[in-house]
Design an enzyme around this catalytic site. Structure first.
Site, PDB file in Angstrom:
ATOM      1  N   SER A  52      -9.445   0.347   3.014  1.00  0.00           N
ATOM      2  CA  SER A  52      -8.708   1.230   2.122  1.00  0.00           C
ATOM      3  C   SER A  52      -7.557   0.556   1.388  1.00  0.00           C
ATOM      4  CB  SER A  52      -8.166   2.414   2.918  1.00  0.00           C
ATOM      5  OG  SER A  52      -7.269   1.957   3.933  1.00  0.00           O
TER       6      SER A  52
ATOM      7  N   SER B 157      -9.689  -1.760   7.133  1.00  0.00           N
ATOM      8  CA  SER B 157      -9.041  -1.555   5.838  1.00  0.00           C
ATOM      9  C   SER B 157      -8.121  -2.678   5.374  1.00  0.00           C
ATOM     10  CB  SER B 157      -8.264  -0.240   5.842  1.00  0.00           C
ATOM     11  OG  SER B 157      -9.154   0.840   5.834  1.00  0.00           O
TER      12      SER B 157
ATOM     13  N   LYS C 112       0.853  -1.197   0.000  1.00  0.00           N
ATOM     14  CA  LYS C 112       0.000   0.000   0.000  1.00  0.00           C
ATOM     15  C   LYS C 112       0.890   1.248   0.000  1.00  0.00           C
ATOM     16  CE  LYS C 112      -4.012   1.513   2.756  1.00  0.00           C
ATOM     17  NZ  LYS C 112      -4.837   1.170   3.930  1.00  0.00           N
TER      18      LYS C 112
END
Lengths: 68, 469
Positions: free
Chosen positions: B155, B179, B80
């Protein structure tokens, strides 16, 4: 009818944080707070903890699995 | 040996260590799959092709020279885009940080480097890790590899989608309200957040000081066990990180569920749940029962308070972190993010303090209600079928607000409680999109959730399925 809490909230945000409402979705998001306010209202008087204030980190350590 | 992209992370690492496959072959295969398919998925923000091949060549050279490889030696990964690496751009999925170059490297990246993992680049994510769906107005929405146009979960959208698409073998996500577990659930992979404070957050973009967690998305619980052992533990650079010893999580994977008691809270987690999700969840409980677990449905009255306080903490802390940019650059946020951040400002300080101060007592109460006689709490990770990107797009239509917010309802409480929680695939809905089983245990009992998840995966094959792209 109860007064709309959104405009006073927007004014308070402007006053305390200097942040303007950026868009219509933000305004709708404030309206969503009414649900949260109801949840909090329902909680009033239902929680009584004798160990407040307390450390969350201490609770994490204390609540470990005994046999793990 | 399976096709290279079908290997799990641990299988790939062990194959490299044995000399069955080279790290270079793994990287080349990953690069080829990304080149062929990421146009549809949009999981990648930056691909460090040359660097990845150089890292792989170094691993292969070391092995040839007889040197021992680390536990993830030669395994291609991507992360990420909010894990800082000194000198490399970390966009945090945002316009505001599109050119941000950190001066520090995240401790978790240093630990993965030391384990021999290959870092191939960075992944798409929700802007500043602030949505549960996978929308990103700046880098393009990440699409579910199982079906274009559906949410990936957020996310950590690129992390979930990329693992599902078999673009790489492991990925860091972050979890403040779900997330890691949501993209794991919605993309049909495995994701775990540890106990709050278990993994260092040094060099990681903050979203909520109290609820942020670092953790992996991978194919299997065994992968998660190895990954978590590498990244967990106290870090002098993160004063909030726990000093509890980190056990050998893989050694705890016995496959045995005899004597394990699973609690299923009857409040909250099933409010408005879709039938197809409940059926898959019940079937997962049956699978655990057949493996020797006992299942008990019980009442957890504390959940209403936990759910209310959870929402307040992350909103208030997010508003504080972003206050300067909200004053100066509000137009540089996507609509859905600026609107969510705006909602954090009117929360009264006394309620934020109340939410924080009751976190310990409510953790104690929840443990007393659910885990006095039980080892595990099980819930569906997402109550509903996977929504489309369109029906949760606030930027396109503000009326989608409530559907958007509902996505993380079942994951958020475990961030407030700080409990180790994993999501593993447990079925598919009538539209062919994944369903997830969420398992939580007492603080620092990561070994327990991993062992139960692994035992479940020994009698099911949901985690082995992947989309045809």
């Amino acid at each position: 009818m109860k007064p709309d809490p959104i405009p006073p909230s927007m004014e308070a945000i402007r006053l305390w944080s200097g942040v303007e409402c950026p868009n219509e979705a933000a305004r709708l998001g404030l309206a969503d707070h009414i649900g949260l306010l109801k949840e909090l209202e329902a909680l009033r008087g239902t929680l009584a903890f004798e160990d407040e204030p307390s450390s969350f980190e201490a609770a994490l350590r204390a609540e470990q699995e005994k046999e793990a | 040996m399976s096709a290279l992209h079908e290997l799990s992370m641990t299988e790939a690492a062990d194959a490299v260590a044995r000399g069955d496959v080279t790290a270079t072959a793994l990287v080349e295969n990953c690069l080829a799959r990304i080149a062929a398919h990421d146009g549809k998925v949009n999981s990648v923000i930056r691909l460090d092709r040359d660097s990845a091949l150089e890292q792989a060549a170094a691993v292969d050279k070391a092995r040839k020279a007889g040197k021992a490889l680390g536990p993830l030696g030669g395994v291609p990964m991507m992360h990420k885009d909010m894990y800082y690496r000194a000198g490399k751009v970390s966009t945090c999925g945002s316009k505001i940080r599109r050119d941000f170059v950190p001066k520090v490297t995240a401790t978790v990246l240093e630990k993965l480097d030391a384990s021999g993992a290959i870092d191939m680049g960075t992944l798409n994510m929700a802007e500043f890790a602030q949505n549960p769906t996978g929308h990103n107005a700046h880098f393009g929405h990440c699409h579910n590899p199982w079906q274009h146009g559906y949410c990936t979960g957020g996310s950590s959208s690129g992390s979930g989608a990329g693992i599902a698409a078999r673009f790489f073998y492991g990925a860091l996500g972050s979890d403040t309200g779900g997330s890691i577990r949501l993209p794991a659930t919605i993309c049909g992979v495995t994701g775990i957040k540890g106990t709050q404070t278990r993994v260092s957050r040094a060099g990681v973009m903050p979203l909520s000081f109290s609820a942020d967690n670092v953790g992996p998305l991978v194919q299997t619980a065994r992968d998660a066990a190895r990954f978590m052992r590498i990244i967990s533990g106290h870090d002098p650079r993160d004063a909030t990180s726990a000093r509890e010893a980190v056990p050998d999580y893989e050694a705890a994977l016995t496959g045995d569920l005899r004597g394990i008691s699973v609690a299923v809270p009857q409040e909250y987690f099933f409010d408005g749940a879709d039938d197809v999700v409940v059926k898959a969840f019940d079937a997962a409980l049956d699978a655990m029962r057949e493996r020797g677990a006992t299942i008990t449905r019980l009442s957890c009255p504390s959940l209403r308070a936990i759910a209310a306080y959870t929402a307040m903490i992350s909103r208030a802390e997010g508003a504080a972190i972003h206050a300067e940019w909200m004053r100066e650059r509000a137009a540089d946020y996507s609509i859905h993010l600026s609107s969510r951040l705006y909602g954090g400002y009117p929360i009264p300080a006394h309620l934020y303090i109340e939410a924080l101060s009751r976190r310990g007592p409510l953790l104690r109460q929840f443990c007393a209600e659910a885990m006095t006689r039980h080892h595990i709490v099980a819930t569906p990770a997402l109550r509903t079928r996977v929504p489309t990107l369109a029906e949760t797009d606030i930027d396109a239509d503000a009326a989608n607000w409530s559907r958007f917010m509902a996505v993380s309802a079942n994951t958020r409480p475990f961030n407030y409680l700080g409990l180790p929680t994993i999501s593993v695939p447990c079925g598919f809905d009538d539209r062919g999109l994944p369903i997830g089983l969420q398992l939580a245990a007492r603080p620092f009992a990561e070994a327990r959730v991993l062992a139960v998840a692994d035992a479940f995966q020994r009698v099911t094959d949901w985690h082995k399925r992947y989309p045809s792209l």
